[in-house]
Design an enzyme around this catalytic site. Structure first.
Site, PDB file in Angstrom:
ATOM      1  N   MET A  74     -27.966 -10.722 -21.389  1.00  0.00           N
ATOM      2  CA  MET A  74     -29.420 -10.692 -21.545  1.00  0.00           C
ATOM      3  C   MET A  74     -29.923  -9.527 -22.396  1.00  0.00           C
ATOM      4  O   MET A  74     -31.120  -9.304 -22.493  1.00  0.00           O
ATOM      5  CB  MET A  74     -30.104 -10.671 -20.169  1.00  0.00           C
ATOM      6  CG  MET A  74     -29.766 -11.847 -19.292  1.00  0.00           C
ATOM      7  SD  MET A  74     -30.131 -13.424 -20.104  1.00  0.00           S
ATOM      8  CE  MET A  74     -29.316 -14.537 -18.960  1.00  0.00           C
ATOM      9  N   CYS A  75     -29.017  -8.782 -23.017  1.00  0.00           N
ATOM     10  CA  CYS A  75     -29.426  -7.682 -23.896  1.00  0.00           C
ATOM     11  C   CYS A  75     -29.885  -8.228 -25.243  1.00  0.00           C
ATOM     12  O   CYS A  75     -29.286  -9.150 -25.793  1.00  0.00           O
ATOM     13  CB  CYS A  75     -28.264  -6.723 -24.128  1.00  0.00           C
ATOM     14  SG  CYS A  75     -28.047  -5.550 -22.824  1.00  0.00           S
ATOM     15  N   HIS A  76     -30.932  -7.607 -25.754  1.00  0.00           N
ATOM     16  CA  HIS A  76     -31.427  -7.974 -27.082  1.00  0.00           C
ATOM     17  C   HIS A  76     -30.576  -7.294 -28.151  1.00  0.00           C
ATOM     18  O   HIS A  76     -30.208  -6.125 -27.978  1.00  0.00           O
ATOM     19  CB  HIS A  76     -32.875  -7.508 -27.255  1.00  0.00           C
ATOM     20  CG  HIS A  76     -33.824  -8.174 -26.328  1.00  0.00           C
ATOM     21  ND1 HIS A  76     -34.002  -7.753 -25.034  1.00  0.00           N
ATOM     22  CD2 HIS A  76     -34.623  -9.246 -26.504  1.00  0.00           C
ATOM     23  CE1 HIS A  76     -34.889  -8.530 -24.446  1.00  0.00           C
ATOM     24  NE2 HIS A  76     -35.280  -9.452 -25.304  1.00  0.00           N
ATOM     25  N   MET A 110     -28.625   0.325 -22.189  1.00  0.00           N
ATOM     26  CA  MET A 110     -27.369  -0.415 -22.122  1.00  0.00           C
ATOM     27  C   MET A 110     -26.435  -0.029 -23.264  1.00  0.00           C
ATOM     28  O   MET A 110     -25.224   0.060 -23.079  1.00  0.00           O
ATOM     29  CB  MET A 110     -27.617  -1.926 -22.113  1.00  0.00           C
ATOM     30  CG  MET A 110     -28.329  -2.410 -20.848  1.00  0.00           C
ATOM     31  SD  MET A 110     -27.556  -1.866 -19.309  1.00  0.00           S
ATOM     32  CE  MET A 110     -25.945  -2.600 -19.445  1.00  0.00           C
ATOM     33  N   GLU A 111     -26.972   0.221 -24.436  1.00  0.00           N
ATOM     34  CA  GLU A 111     -26.141   0.626 -25.565  1.00  0.00           C
ATOM     35  C   GLU A 111     -25.458   1.960 -25.282  1.00  0.00           C
ATOM     36  O   GLU A 111     -24.269   2.135 -25.557  1.00  0.00           O
ATOM     37  CB  GLU A 111     -26.978   0.687 -26.850  1.00  0.00           C
ATOM     38  CG  GLU A 111     -27.334  -0.669 -27.414  1.00  0.00           C
ATOM     39  CD  GLU A 111     -28.400  -1.451 -26.638  1.00  0.00           C
ATOM     40  OE1 GLU A 111     -28.593  -2.642 -26.937  1.00  0.00           O
ATOM     41  OE2 GLU A 111     -29.049  -0.881 -25.730  1.00  0.00           O
ATOM     42  N   ASP A 125      -6.756   3.893 -22.434  1.00  0.00           N
ATOM     43  CA  ASP A 125      -5.799   3.125 -23.225  1.00  0.00           C
ATOM     44  C   ASP A 125      -4.859   4.028 -24.020  1.00  0.00           C
ATOM     45  O   ASP A 125      -3.658   3.762 -24.113  1.00  0.00           O
ATOM     46  CB  ASP A 125      -6.540   2.180 -24.172  1.00  0.00           C
ATOM     47  CG  ASP A 125      -5.585   1.315 -24.976  1.00  0.00           C
ATOM     48  OD1 ASP A 125      -4.708   0.668 -24.351  1.00  0.00           O
ATOM     49  OD2 ASP A 125      -5.704   1.291 -26.210  1.00  0.00           O
TER      50      ASP A 125
END
EC number: 4.6.1.17
Length: 160
Positions: A74-76, A110-111, A125
């Protein structure tokens, strides 16, 4: 505090929020993560045969921020005006700080969070051959500014 989750309609179905009516303002967010490493792994960081894990983590975090809308449904998609990721060796591990900024009608929390998370995963990793017990912890939003909901700054941890 908002009483309603904005990504759900009246029927309870998830949807992307319409931000077209929101003002385009400068918005910035800072997120952090911590990668807990043993002393042996910390000592081995400079000799890592895969390259410098901290630099690779920085690049991975920057790339991840730019692809957030592909990962979080749902992120733009946002035109980011700035992304910075720092990975610093500290006592007990690597501290990650990610900053994202844009001029848009929605925020960049969110970014910043995705950048910090992917940078932390990249440190894992790059060092997992030395220790499978590495822990990623404390992925948090440190601060945000801009937008209708105003500024936010995380309170310092009381356990630190």
């Amino acid at each position: 505090m908002n009483e309603k989750l904005s990504h759900y309609d009246e029927a309870g179905q998830a949807h992307m929020v319409d931000v077209s009516a929101k003002a385009q303002t400068r918005r910035e967010a800072v997120a952090a993560a911590f990668v807990e490493l043993s002393d042996a792994v910390l000592a081995a960081l400079p000799q890592n045969p895969k390259g410098n894990p901290l630099e690779v983590a920085r690049f991975a975090g920057i790339q991840a921020a730019k692809r957030t809308s592909e990962l979080i449904p749902m992120c733009h998609p946002l035109a980011l005006s700035f992304v910075d990721v720092q990975a610093t060796v500290v006592a007990g591990g690597v501290a990650i700080e990610a900053t994202a900024a844009t001029v848009a009608g929605t925020g960049v929390e969110m970014e910043a969070m995705v950048a910090a998370s992917v940078a932390a995963l990249t440190v894992y990793d790059m060092t997992k051959a030395l220790d499978k017990g590495i822990r990623i912890r404390e992925v948090v939003l440190e601060s945000k500014s801009g937008g209708k909901s105003g500024d936010y700054r995380r309170e310092p941890s009381k356990t630190a």
